[in-house]
Write an enzyme that holds these catalytic residues in place. Structure first.
Site, PDB file in Angstrom:
ATOM      1  N   GLU A 194      25.639 -87.725  -2.138  1.00  0.00           N
ATOM      2  CA  GLU A 194      24.213 -88.040  -2.197  1.00  0.00           C
ATOM      3  C   GLU A 194      23.487 -87.535  -0.956  1.00  0.00           C
ATOM      4  OE1 GLU A 194      23.027 -92.086  -3.332  1.00  0.00           O
ATOM      5  OE2 GLU A 194      25.141 -92.480  -3.737  1.00  0.00           O
ATOM      6  N   HIS A 229      22.428 -99.537  -6.249  1.00  0.00           N
ATOM      7  CA  HIS A 229      22.725 -99.325  -7.665  1.00  0.00           C
ATOM      8  C   HIS A 229      24.119 -98.721  -7.806  1.00  0.00           C
ATOM      9  CE1 HIS A 229      21.370 -94.816  -7.496  1.00  0.00           C
ATOM     10  NE2 HIS A 229      21.994 -95.202  -6.401  1.00  0.00           N
ATOM     11  N   ARG A 230      24.491 -98.346  -9.039  1.00  0.00           N
ATOM     12  CA  ARG A 230      25.705 -97.565  -9.297  1.00  0.00           C
ATOM     13  C   ARG A 230      25.305 -96.320 -10.083  1.00  0.00           C
ATOM     14  NH1 ARG A 230      30.493-100.304  -7.829  1.00  0.00           N
ATOM     15  NH2 ARG A 230      31.178 -98.139  -7.632  1.00  0.00           N
ATOM     16  N   SER A 231      26.214 -95.372 -10.169  1.00  0.00           N
ATOM     17  CA  SER A 231      25.887 -94.126 -10.873  1.00  0.00           C
ATOM     18  C   SER A 231      25.744 -94.346 -12.373  1.00  0.00           C
ATOM     19  CB  SER A 231      26.940 -93.058 -10.594  1.00  0.00           C
ATOM     20  OG  SER A 231      28.233 -93.531 -10.897  1.00  0.00           O
ATOM     21  N   ASP A 291      25.436 -89.840   1.636  1.00  0.00           N
ATOM     22  CA  ASP A 291      26.603 -90.579   1.155  1.00  0.00           C
ATOM     23  C   ASP A 291      27.686 -89.550   0.872  1.00  0.00           C
ATOM     24  OD1 ASP A 291      28.576 -92.048  -0.082  1.00  0.00           O
ATOM     25  OD2 ASP A 291      27.390 -92.563  -1.858  1.00  0.00           O
ATOM     26  N   HIS A 311      29.116 -86.973  -8.820  1.00  0.00           N
ATOM     27  CA  HIS A 311      27.874 -87.278  -9.531  1.00  0.00           C
ATOM     28  C   HIS A 311      27.203 -86.038 -10.110  1.00  0.00           C
ATOM     29  CE1 HIS A 311      27.181 -91.347  -7.273  1.00  0.00           C
ATOM     30  NE2 HIS A 311      28.218 -91.366  -8.071  1.00  0.00           N
ATOM     31  N   SER A 367      32.487 -93.139  -8.524  1.00  0.00           N
ATOM     32  CA  SER A 367      33.379 -93.080  -7.359  1.00  0.00           C
ATOM     33  C   SER A 367      33.622 -94.511  -6.900  1.00  0.00           C
ATOM     34  CB  SER A 367      32.740 -92.249  -6.241  1.00  0.00           C
ATOM     35  OG  SER A 367      31.486 -92.768  -5.878  1.00  0.00           O
ATOM     36  N   ASP A 426      30.957 -98.539   2.380  1.00  0.00           N
ATOM     37  CA  ASP A 426      30.904 -98.895   0.962  1.00  0.00           C
ATOM     38  C   ASP A 426      32.317 -99.187   0.476  1.00  0.00           C
ATOM     39  OD1 ASP A 426      30.475 -99.186  -1.760  1.00  0.00           O
ATOM     40  OD2 ASP A 426      30.026 -97.080  -2.119  1.00  0.00           O
ATOM     41  N   LYS A 436      26.914-103.945  -3.404  1.00  0.00           N
ATOM     42  CA  LYS A 436      26.959-103.699  -4.841  1.00  0.00           C
ATOM     43  C   LYS A 436      27.544-104.938  -5.511  1.00  0.00           C
ATOM     44  CE  LYS A 436      27.785 -98.691  -4.414  1.00  0.00           C
ATOM     45  NZ  LYS A 436      28.820 -97.629  -4.525  1.00  0.00           N
ATOM     46  N   LYS A 490      19.058 -98.644  -2.230  1.00  0.00           N
ATOM     47  CA  LYS A 490      19.376 -97.375  -2.886  1.00  0.00           C
ATOM     48  C   LYS A 490      19.258 -97.584  -4.388  1.00  0.00           C
ATOM     49  CE  LYS A 490      23.103 -95.139  -2.077  1.00  0.00           C
ATOM     50  NZ  LYS A 490      24.518 -94.783  -1.820  1.00  0.00           N
ATOM     51  N   GLU A 493      26.924 -92.727   4.928  1.00  0.00           N
ATOM     52  CA  GLU A 493      27.689 -93.684   4.126  1.00  0.00           C
ATOM     53  C   GLU A 493      29.055 -93.113   3.767  1.00  0.00           C
ATOM     54  OE1 GLU A 493      27.518 -95.425  -0.415  1.00  0.00           O
ATOM     55  OE2 GLU A 493      25.616 -95.023   0.622  1.00  0.00           O
ATOM     56  N   GLU A 537      22.432 -89.601 -10.845  1.00  0.00           N
ATOM     57  CA  GLU A 537      21.465 -90.521 -10.252  1.00  0.00           C
ATOM     58  C   GLU A 537      20.072 -89.918 -10.146  1.00  0.00           C
ATOM     59  OE1 GLU A 537      23.226 -91.951  -6.653  1.00  0.00           O
ATOM     60  OE2 GLU A 537      24.777 -93.070  -7.715  1.00  0.00           O
TER      61      GLU A 537
END
Length: 461
Positions: free
Chosen positions: A165, A365-367, A242, A156, A43, A312, A337, A388, A285, A206
């Site tokens: 999330e 992090h990222r997915s 999130d 995700h 995303s 974000d 990020k 995260k 988020e 994740e």
């Protein structure tokens, strides 16, 4: 021997979703080697720096990164080797000059960040110090609080939950290591509860569980049950969400595609307000779309003195965007990020800007992740409040937590003569976040007081 860059090699490797990403091996003249690979998001916001993909349908469904690798091997490598005794700022400035755009659209943020990270790792080897010390110096001495993803939805996961999330954050843990243990115990307790109720326990991108549930509230209620059954309470462990709501924003309304519900901007604010009133939610988020500035303003006015409101997609780790929208008091926290901006130097600039404006920072992090643990060192180097890194599941996630456990042990046992600090054996345990009524009344979102640690832990040496 000097720290002049001798060699830069780029490769195409796989991320945690099985798609290509960029890896760089950078060697200095003295033989010090830095290896780094960059993550990729599912995303992604429209204001993120450009991630180069080949769009060649004959390879990896068009997701190959040979173009970014070619840019590293043919453009970046010859240029950086001409730098004499470079530091990170010189390397990153050169990368920005070579690209020449604000969004890395000439070289690709996946190319520039890979080199920036690899150089910083090589330099930590050159100086024979940990990466967090090279990046943060002797002021790098605070451990972040984990925000651990234990239940997935949105893009995700292939389930029916719209919120991306569902996280837990152990605000009363006395150390990072203890906080990770709490989260792991709650995660496995949640797994048992899901099994008892006949739900699937497969995991999303994740590492969080991805069951089909009645609605978002059932997910939160299951997490609260898991917290309690694991032996904790919601004063000790809070919930963070999130929403990734930019994925829902169509024609000035929010359409939750999985549940088929539609909200106006005002109704979305009211939805979050009721949810936060009902449940122990400490952080939201991307609760509003990156394009819904009026919605963000309403949300911040409504919840900004009660809940951490994290931008974000809204800020995209960009200091200029943060400065722009902080003038309207949009949000009160920023997700960090590095691949959204493309170099470590620009990442640090954004973090310092956030701190000066009173915004909290969360390194993320990222997915689509890799085994690279750089964000763990970045979180400590910048004294960021939270991190995260996903669930306590899947090695590309746990590697970050394990690195932070290692860092905490290193900090807590290092000798004073190595750090110029006197070791302090106790932990600060007065973090109440937004639950202190007297503080709520006086808080100013533009005040540095907003970034003051209130409860939880702060390890200093």
């Amino acid at each position: 021997m000097t720290n002049t860059i001798k060699k830069v090699e780029a490769y195409e490797v796989l991320d945690s979703r099985g798609f290509p990403t960029v890896k760089v091996v950078l060697t200095l003249e003295d033989g010090s080697v830095g290896k780094a690979s960059v993550p990729s998001g599912a995303s992604t916001g429209q204001y993120e720096a450009i991630e180069f993909r080949d769009n060649d349908s004959s390879r990896y469904f068009g997701k190959g990164v040979k173009t970014a690798i070619k840019n590293i091997n043919e453009v970046i490598f010859p240029a950086v080797t001409r730098l004499k005794n470079p530091d990170l700022w010189k390397v990153d400035n050169l990368l920005m000059e070579l690209d020449g755009t604000k969004n890395k659209s000439n070289l690709g943020a996946n190319a520039t960040l890979a080199v920036s990270l690899a150089f910083s790792k090589a330099m930590s080897k050159f100086y024979k110090i940990p990466l967090f010390r090279y990046l943060g110096g002797f002021s790098a001495k605070k451990m972040p609080i984990p925000m651990m993803n234990i239940l997935n939805g949105g893009v995700h996961a292939s389930n029916n939950l719209d919120i991306q999330e569902f996280m837990i954050t152990p605000v009363s843990a006395t150390s990072f290591t203890e906080g990770v243990r709490w989260c792991s115990e709650i995660y496995h307790t949640l797994e048992q509860i899901l099994k008892e109720n006949g739900f699937e326990t497969s995991v999303g991108d994740e590492g969080g569980f991805a069951p089909n549930l009645a609605n978002n509230e059932e997910a939160i209620e299951l997490i609260v049950t898991a917290i309690n059954r694991a032996g904790y309470n919601t004063n000790e462990v809070k919930i963070a969400l999130d929403a990734a709501s930019s994925q829902w924003y169509f024609g000035n309304n929010y359409t939750l595609t999985k549940s088929q519900k539609t909200f106006t901007s005002q109704e979305m604010v009211e939805y979050w307000s009721k949810l936060c009133e009902k449940y122990p939610i400490i952080s939201l988020e991307d609760a509003m779309s990156e394009q819904d500035y009026d919605g963000w303003e309403k949300l911040t006015l409504t919840l900004g003195n009660k809940v951490q409101l994290v931008g974000d997609d809204l800020f995209a780790t960009n200091s200029e965007r943060l400065k722009q929208w902080s003038k309207q008091n949009l949000a009160n926290s920023i997700l960090i990020k590095p691949n959204q901006i493309g170099t470590l130097s620009e990442t640090f600039e954004t973090i310092e800007t956030a701190k000066s404006l009173g915004y909290t920072t969360i390194v993320s992090h990222r997915s689509g992740e890799t085994e690279d643990t750089s964000i763990a060192d970045i979180a400590v180097a910048t004294n960021s409040w939270q991190i995260k890194a996903g669930a306590p599941c899947r090695s590309e996630r746990t590697s970050k937590y394990n690195r932070l456990i290692e860092i905490e042990n290193w900090i807590s046992t290092e000798k004073p003569e190595h750090t110029f600090f006197t070791k302090r054996n106790d932990f600060v345990k007065n973090y109440t976040f937004f639950n202190d009524t007297s503080w709520k009344k006086s808080v100013n979102l533009n005040s540095k007081d907003f970034n003051t640690t209130r409860r939880g832990y702060l390890l200093e040496v």
